[in-house]
Design a protein around this motif. Structure first.
Motif, PDB file in Angstrom:
ATOM      1  N   THR A  30      12.854   6.543  -4.190  1.00 35.59           N
ATOM      2  CA  THR A  30      13.460   5.385  -3.516  1.00 35.59           C
ATOM      3  C   THR A  30      12.371   4.382  -3.132  1.00 35.59           C
ATOM      4  N   LYS A  31      12.546   3.123  -3.553  1.00 33.04           N
ATOM      5  CA  LYS A  31      11.567   2.070  -3.252  1.00 33.04           C
ATOM      6  C   LYS A  31      11.384   1.934  -1.739  1.00 33.04           C
ATOM      7  N   ASP A  32      10.130   1.775  -1.328  1.00 34.30           N
ATOM      8  CA  ASP A  32       9.767   1.520   0.076  1.00 34.30           C
ATOM      9  C   ASP A  32      10.115   2.663   1.036  1.00 34.30           C
ATOM     10  N   VAL A  33      10.326   3.863   0.510  1.00 33.45           N
ATOM     11  CA  VAL A  33      10.637   4.997   1.387  1.00 33.45           C
ATOM     12  C   VAL A  33       9.393   5.465   2.158  1.00 33.45           C
ATOM     13  N   PHE A  34       8.218   5.091   1.655  1.00 34.74           N
ATOM     14  CA  PHE A  34       6.959   5.494   2.290  1.00 34.74           C
ATOM     15  C   PHE A  34       6.231   4.228   2.742  1.00 34.74           C
ATOM     16  N   PRO A  35       6.623   3.645   3.889  1.00 38.27           N
ATOM     17  CA  PRO A  35       6.031   2.365   4.307  1.00 38.27           C
ATOM     18  C   PRO A  35       4.549   2.490   4.664  1.00 38.27           C
ATOM     19  N   THR A  36       3.864   1.355   4.676  1.00 38.78           N
ATOM     20  CA  THR A  36       2.413   1.335   4.913  1.00 38.78           C
ATOM     21  C   THR A  36       2.043   1.882   6.287  1.00 38.78           C
ATOM     22  N   LYS A  37       2.948   1.783   7.269  1.00 38.77           N
ATOM     23  CA  LYS A  37       2.600   2.315   8.604  1.00 38.77           C
ATOM     24  C   LYS A  37       2.294   3.814   8.529  1.00 38.77           C
ATOM     25  N   TYR A  38       2.882   4.531   7.553  1.00 34.56           N
ATOM     26  CA  TYR A  38       2.571   5.957   7.387  1.00 34.56           C
ATOM     27  C   TYR A  38       1.098   6.155   7.033  1.00 34.56           C
ATOM     28  N   LEU A  39       0.522   5.213   6.295  1.00 35.39           N
ATOM     29  CA  LEU A  39      -0.895   5.343   5.922  1.00 35.39           C
ATOM     30  C   LEU A  39      -1.778   5.291   7.164  1.00 35.39           C
ATOM     31  N   THR A  40      -1.322   4.551   8.169  1.00 32.20           N
ATOM     32  CA  THR A  40      -2.037   4.500   9.446  1.00 32.20           C
ATOM     33  C   THR A  40      -1.851   5.810  10.210  1.00 32.20           C
ATOM     34  N   ASN A  41      -0.595   6.280  10.241  1.00 35.58           N
ATOM     35  CA  ASN A  41      -0.284   7.477  11.033  1.00 35.58           C
ATOM     36  C   ASN A  41      -0.962   8.735  10.496  1.00 35.58           C
ATOM     37  N   VAL A  42      -1.048   8.897   9.178  1.00 30.06           N
ATOM     38  CA  VAL A  42      -1.583  10.156   8.633  1.00 30.06           C
ATOM     39  C   VAL A  42      -3.092  10.279   8.835  1.00 30.06           C
ATOM     40  N   GLU A  43      -3.747   9.205   9.276  1.00 31.24           N
ATOM     41  CA  GLU A  43      -5.193   9.294   9.508  1.00 31.24           C
ATOM     42  C   GLU A  43      -5.527  10.048  10.799  1.00 31.24           C
ATOM     43  N   ASP A  44      -4.497  10.373  11.593  1.00 36.35           N
ATOM     44  CA  ASP A  44      -4.760  11.164  12.807  1.00 36.35           C
ATOM     45  C   ASP A  44      -5.445  12.473  12.425  1.00 36.35           C
ATOM     46  N   PRO A  45      -6.295  13.016  13.312  1.00 28.64           N
ATOM     47  CA  PRO A  45      -6.954  14.286  13.001  1.00 28.64           C
ATOM     48  C   PRO A  45      -5.913  15.359  12.671  1.00 28.64           C
ATOM     49  N   GLY A  46      -6.291  16.309  11.808  1.00 28.19           N
ATOM     50  CA  GLY A  46      -5.350  17.344  11.389  1.00 28.19           C
ATOM     51  C   GLY A  46      -4.383  16.787  10.366  1.00 28.19           C
ATOM     52  N   HIS A  47      -3.453  17.607   9.916  1.00 29.28           N
ATOM     53  CA  HIS A  47      -2.535  17.131   8.875  1.00 29.28           C
ATOM     54  C   HIS A  47      -1.081  17.401   9.255  1.00 29.28           C
TER      55      HIS A  47
ATOM     56  N   LEU B  51       0.819  -1.222   0.000  1.00 27.03           N
ATOM     57  CA  LEU B  51       0.000   0.000   0.000  1.00 27.03           C
ATOM     58  C   LEU B  51       0.851   1.270   0.000  1.00 27.03           C
ATOM     59  N   GLY B  52       1.943   1.283   0.785  1.00 28.83           N
ATOM     60  CA  GLY B  52       2.816   2.461   0.823  1.00 28.83           C
ATOM     61  C   GLY B  52       3.435   2.748  -0.533  1.00 28.83           C
ATOM     62  N   GLU B  53       3.788   1.684  -1.248  1.00 25.57           N
ATOM     63  CA  GLU B  53       4.380   1.851  -2.585  1.00 25.57           C
ATOM     64  C   GLU B  53       3.371   2.423  -3.586  1.00 25.57           C
ATOM     65  N   ILE B  54       2.102   2.014  -3.473  1.00 30.33           N
ATOM     66  CA  ILE B  54       1.074   2.573  -4.363  1.00 30.33           C
ATOM     67  C   ILE B  54       0.984   4.086  -4.125  1.00 30.33           C
ATOM     68  N   VAL B  55       0.962   4.485  -2.850  1.00 24.86           N
ATOM     69  CA  VAL B  55       0.901   5.913  -2.498  1.00 24.86           C
ATOM     70  C   VAL B  55       2.113   6.653  -3.077  1.00 24.86           C
ATOM     71  N   ARG B  56       3.305   6.056  -2.962  1.00 25.78           N
ATOM     72  CA  ARG B  56       4.525   6.710  -3.462  1.00 25.78           C
ATOM     73  C   ARG B  56       4.426   6.984  -4.965  1.00 25.78           C
ATOM     74  N   TYR B  57       3.952   6.003  -5.717  1.00 25.36           N
ATOM     75  CA  TYR B  57       3.833   6.201  -7.169  1.00 25.36           C
ATOM     76  C   TYR B  57       2.780   7.256  -7.518  1.00 25.36           C
ATOM     77  N   ILE B  58       1.698   7.322  -6.731  1.00 29.27           N
ATOM     78  CA  ILE B  58       0.679   8.360  -6.978  1.00 29.27           C
ATOM     79  C   ILE B  58       1.268   9.743  -6.679  1.00 29.27           C
ATOM     80  N   MET B  59       2.052   9.847  -5.594  1.00 29.80           N
ATOM     81  CA  MET B  59       2.687  11.137  -5.271  1.00 29.80           C
ATOM     82  C   MET B  59       3.640  11.562  -6.396  1.00 29.80           C
ATOM     83  N   LEU B  60       4.402  10.621  -6.949  1.00 25.57           N
ATOM     84  CA  LEU B  60       5.298  10.938  -8.068  1.00 25.57           C
ATOM     85  C   LEU B  60       4.510  11.473  -9.259  1.00 25.57           C
ATOM     86  N   GLU B  61       3.368  10.837  -9.542  1.00 32.41           N
ATOM     87  CA  GLU B  61       2.515  11.273 -10.660  1.00 32.41           C
ATOM     88  C   GLU B  61       1.992  12.690 -10.418  1.00 32.41           C
TER      89      GLU B  61
END
Length: 454
Positions: A319-336, A291-301
């Motif tokens: 860089t491959k795997d620089v944005f691990p899936t645990k970040y997808l969990t962390n960014v869901e916290d309220p606020g940005h 999942l983190g890799e999918i997000v990374r490629y979308i950010m590049l686009e």
């Protein structure tokens, strides 16, 4: 200036919406996916079409769920990666405390994982002997359940041929061999009663708590499911009395191209860069490894289209795997603020708007994963309902895995979508407590109780 900013934000919104549109699946598209999963299940169960089906639908020879009357002491081994666990599992009546466990974790060093069958299984036995000394149970002969989380073709409850190594293992003289025999050769005093896949262990551990649990689901680094199928529908095994748990190996759903309509250019990039291109296509849309890799490629686009990071593509983002899936969990916290901090640590020029966009990308990718997983669960519970010829089915799904457990909304999104896609089923999700340890012991306990032929 205000007008410029408004125009810029409007353009950003339009581009983000366009890029994320293929990941926002309608109920109709999810219903089609559910029906495709169901079709592949039927193909995998049929003797004639099993060899060409993307779902292997492997028989597990687990034919009975625990009913709460199981008693005794059992040894459970859990080998699924670099850590190896040995557990003493005491199954008592609910009044006497139910299931109690004592366990030790041992490391499998890389040189052992990549050695050969003799060295690997001798190491496992030395860990077991250490456990026996520590827990003062030398000289006792205990029935043993073995959770072995590598792809196996089971030909009996206590026989399983290793199809291939994964997760950094490459020990010689193991592939094509019966792993239970390799273990038995190394331990001659133990009765190995059951070889268990971790998904099956999850279902069994939850079924001990909830009699309606007939499905096991894992959504972690990878994803898989199992469920109780009527023997009359299992064409790959003799006999049509009773039921058997089927290990679907559903991560491979779509390896034959049947879900190509759902695969975006970003998924395609993740697939081609993975160590197993064109395999595990469904898993690559859902599980934590990807999942983190999918997000990374979308950010590049989005950066290449000048709507993120001031139109720059920061080197770290390549860089491959620089944005691990645990970040997808962390960014869901309220606020940005959290997402901005992560991006700044990765050396990306980030504005408030960028933070909100990345948060939306993460949310969309996780949401799609939960909804696609729900289509699979809906196919499974509907199959169980039809097997039982019921108009309404109450069923429990035992679940384990870091994505399901750690993500703040994955579980709710999964449940809500299953409710839409399987309207005739009342599906409850139950978090497994140590399925791979407790589940293995319970399978051994049920097998001993039923005195299954070895």
């Amino acid at each position: 200036h205000l007008g410029d900013r408004t125009m810029r934000l409007r353009k950003q919104r339009e581009v983000v919406a366009e890029v994320l549109a293929p990941l926002r699946l309608s109920v109709t598209e999810l219903e089609k996916l559910r029906n495709l999963m169901r079709r592949e299940m039927e193909k995998g169960l049929s003797k004639e079409t099993n060899s060409t089906a993307s779902l292997r639908m492997l028989p597990t020879y687990v034919c009975n769920l625990p009913d709460g009357t199981e008693r005794g002491n059992f040894l459970a081994l859990d080998l699924g990666g670099t850590n190896f666990r040995v557990l003493l599992v005491q199954v008592r009546s609910k009044e006497d405390g139910g299931v109690r466990m004592k366990s030790e974790v041992y490391t499998i060093p890389p040189d052992i994982a990549q050695s050969n069958a003799t060295e690997l299984f001798d190491h496992i036995v030395s860990c077991i002997m250490d456990f026996y000394h520590k827990h003062n149970i030398l000289g006792t002969s205990l029935p043993l359940g073995f959770t072995f989380s590598f792809p196996c073709s089971q030909i009996g409850l206590d026989k399983g041929i290793l199809l291939r190594w994964t997760k950094g293992f490459s020990a010689a003289n193991c592939v094509g061999e019966d792993v239970v025999k390799l273990l038995r050769d190394a331990i001659d005093r133990h009765e190995v009663v059951a070889l268990v896949n971790d998904t099956v262990g999850t279902m069994m551990a939850c079924a001990y708590v909830d009699q309606k649990c007939e499905v096991g689901l894992i959504v972690g680094t990878g994803t898989n499911a199992c469920y109780m199928e009527e023997m009359r529908n299992v064409g790959t095994v003799e006999g049509d009395e009773g039921r058997m748990c089927i290990n679907m190996e559903w991560g491979a759903f779509g390896d034959d191209g049947c879900i190509s309509h759902y695969i975006t250019p970003y998924d395609e990039k993740v697939n081609s860069e993975s160590i197993n291109p064109n395999q595990q296509r469904y898993e690559k849309l859902i599980s934590g490894m990807y999942l983190g890799e999918i997000v990374r490629y979308i950010m590049l686009e989005l950066a290449s289209r000048k709507v993120l990071f001031k139109g720059q593509q920061p080197p770290t983002l390549k860089t491959k795997d620089v944005f691990p899936t645990k970040y997808l969990t962390n960014v869901e916290d309220p606020g940005h603020h959290y997402v901005c901090n992560i991006l700044e640590e990765l050396g990306m020029p980030v504005s408030t708007e960028d933070g909100l966009v990345v948060k939306e990308v993460c949310h969309t990718v996780t949401s799609r994963a939960a909804r696609m997983c729900a289509a699979g669960v809906a196919a499974v519970v509907e199959k169980i309902r039809e097997n039982k010829r019921m108009t309404k089915l109450d069923v429990t799904v035992g679940v384990d895995g870091t994505v399901y457990k750690m993500h703040p909304f994955f579980a709710k999104q999964l449940q809500d979508t299953v409710t839409i896609l399987a309207p005739n089923c009342n599906v409850k999700f139950l978090l497994s407590e140590d399925g791979s340890g407790k589940g293995a012991a319970l399978i051994a306990a049920v097998a001993c109780q039923n005195k299954m032929p070895a």
